[in-house]
Design a protein around this motif. Structure first.
Motif, PDB file in Angstrom:
ATOM      1  N   SER A  97       0.855  -1.182   0.000  1.00 40.98           N
ATOM      2  CA  SER A  97       0.000   0.000   0.000  1.00 40.98           C
ATOM      3  C   SER A  97       0.892   1.233   0.000  1.00 40.98           C
ATOM      4  CB  SER A  97      -0.911   0.005   1.227  1.00 40.98           C
ATOM      5  OG  SER A  97      -0.152   0.128   2.421  1.00 40.98           O
ATOM      6  N   GLU A  99       0.835   5.553   0.436  1.00 43.02           N
ATOM      7  CA  GLU A  99       0.068   6.710   0.896  1.00 43.02           C
ATOM      8  C   GLU A  99       0.977   7.926   0.960  1.00 43.02           C
ATOM      9  OE1 GLU A  99      -2.557   8.133   4.816  1.00 43.02           O
ATOM     10  OE2 GLU A  99      -1.566   6.168   4.773  1.00 43.02           O
ATOM     11  N   GLU A 215       0.714   8.845  -7.814  1.00 41.62           N
ATOM     12  CA  GLU A 215       0.544   7.633  -7.026  1.00 41.62           C
ATOM     13  C   GLU A 215       0.438   6.397  -7.906  1.00 41.62           C
ATOM     14  OE1 GLU A 215      -2.200   7.731  -3.840  1.00 41.62           O
ATOM     15  OE2 GLU A 215      -1.688   9.770  -3.231  1.00 41.62           O
TER      16      GLU A 215
END
Length: 276
Positions: A97, A99, A215
């Motif tokens: 993941s 972020e 991202e």
């Protein structure tokens, strides 16, 4: 670690360089060059980092100096494992993941000062220098090569701090780039504009904007494909490679594609100037 690949040839390396030589041989024709130990006088190298004498290229942050600036808001990138994906036809695949968020510098200083699992990474990435307190800005003066080689027009300047492994997938910049290593080690792989575009489009399967640290390029299938294309052993195109240590600088010409990895132990720190 990273895979060696004999299709990536060493970037031309110099140990001294005048502004005139840099302008005529590299800036104007647009060819990369690695300049060894040319930037050791940058104050941040001695002020921000503590070097371990018996471990070459091993640095820690000098928190005594940096703690007074702990309330400064900086951009951070957090990468950590996420539950593996499974299907009836495939083996489980470990995912990550990603972020991006803004937080006080204190969070990064705390993270960098303790032992962390290698699968969890916090990276202070693309922090614009003009967002830092004036005392920290003064520790990173603009090099003469940037001020004098072209028009002296600085598009942007960014700071990068982290603990290896760090990575920036394949992309290109809209302006020439002087990338200077402050502490630790990084490896940069470069490709000429047409070669890098071909690799990028082959991975993405479509034309995209590749001059942003979005991202989509930092996580998921696109990131995996770009990393494999550049750092794996299956690439067919030719490229160049440079390994930087403290005080080294790499000139990346406008439009040249490049991917960056932080390697080794301790803390790695870099600063770059996009200029014309």
């Amino acid at each position: 670690s990273y895979s060696t690949n004999n299709r990536f040839h060493p970037v031309e390396t110099l140990h001294s360089l005048t502004t005139e030589t840099f302008r005529n041989s590299h800036f104007t024709p647009g060819t990369p060059v690695l300049i060894r130990k040319h930037f050791l006088s940058i104050p941040a190298i001695s002020k921000w980092f503590n070097r371990t004498p018996d471990k070459p290229n091993f640095y820690n942050l000098n928190t005594t100096y940096l703690d007074p600036f702990a309330s400064t808001i900086v951009p951070l990138e957090l990468t950590r494992p996420s539950p593996p994906s499974t299907s009836s036809a495939e083996e489980p695949q470990q995912n990550e993941s990603f972020e991006r968020f803004d937080a006080p510098l204190a969070l990064f200083l705390s993270f960098a000062s303790i032992s962390q699992p290698p699968t969890t990474r916090l990276y202070l990435a693309q922090c614009f220098l003009d967002a830092l307190p004036s005392d920290l800005q003064s520790d990173l003066p603009t090099p003469e090569l940037v001020l004098q080689a072209g028009r002296g027009d600085i598009y942007a300047t960014s700071l990068w701090l982290g603990r290896p492994p760090t990575r920036t997938p394949l992309h290109r910049d809209p302006n020439p780039n002087l990338f200077v290593q402050l502490a630790g080690r990084k490896v940069v792989r470069l490709m000429e504009p047409s070669v890098g575009r071909a690799v990028y489009e082959r991975v993405r399967g479509r034309v995209g904007h590749a001059n942003m640290r979005g991202e989509e390029m930092m996580a998921g299938e696109e990131m995996k494909g770009l990393e494999a294309a550049v750092w794996g052993n299956g690439m067919e195109e030719n490229g160049w490679e440079a390994e930087l240590e403290s005080g080294d600088g790499l000139f990346i010409p406008m439009g040249w594609w490049h991917s960056v990895r932080g390697i080794g132990d301790g803390v790695t720190g870099s600063v770059n100037w996009w200029f014309r």
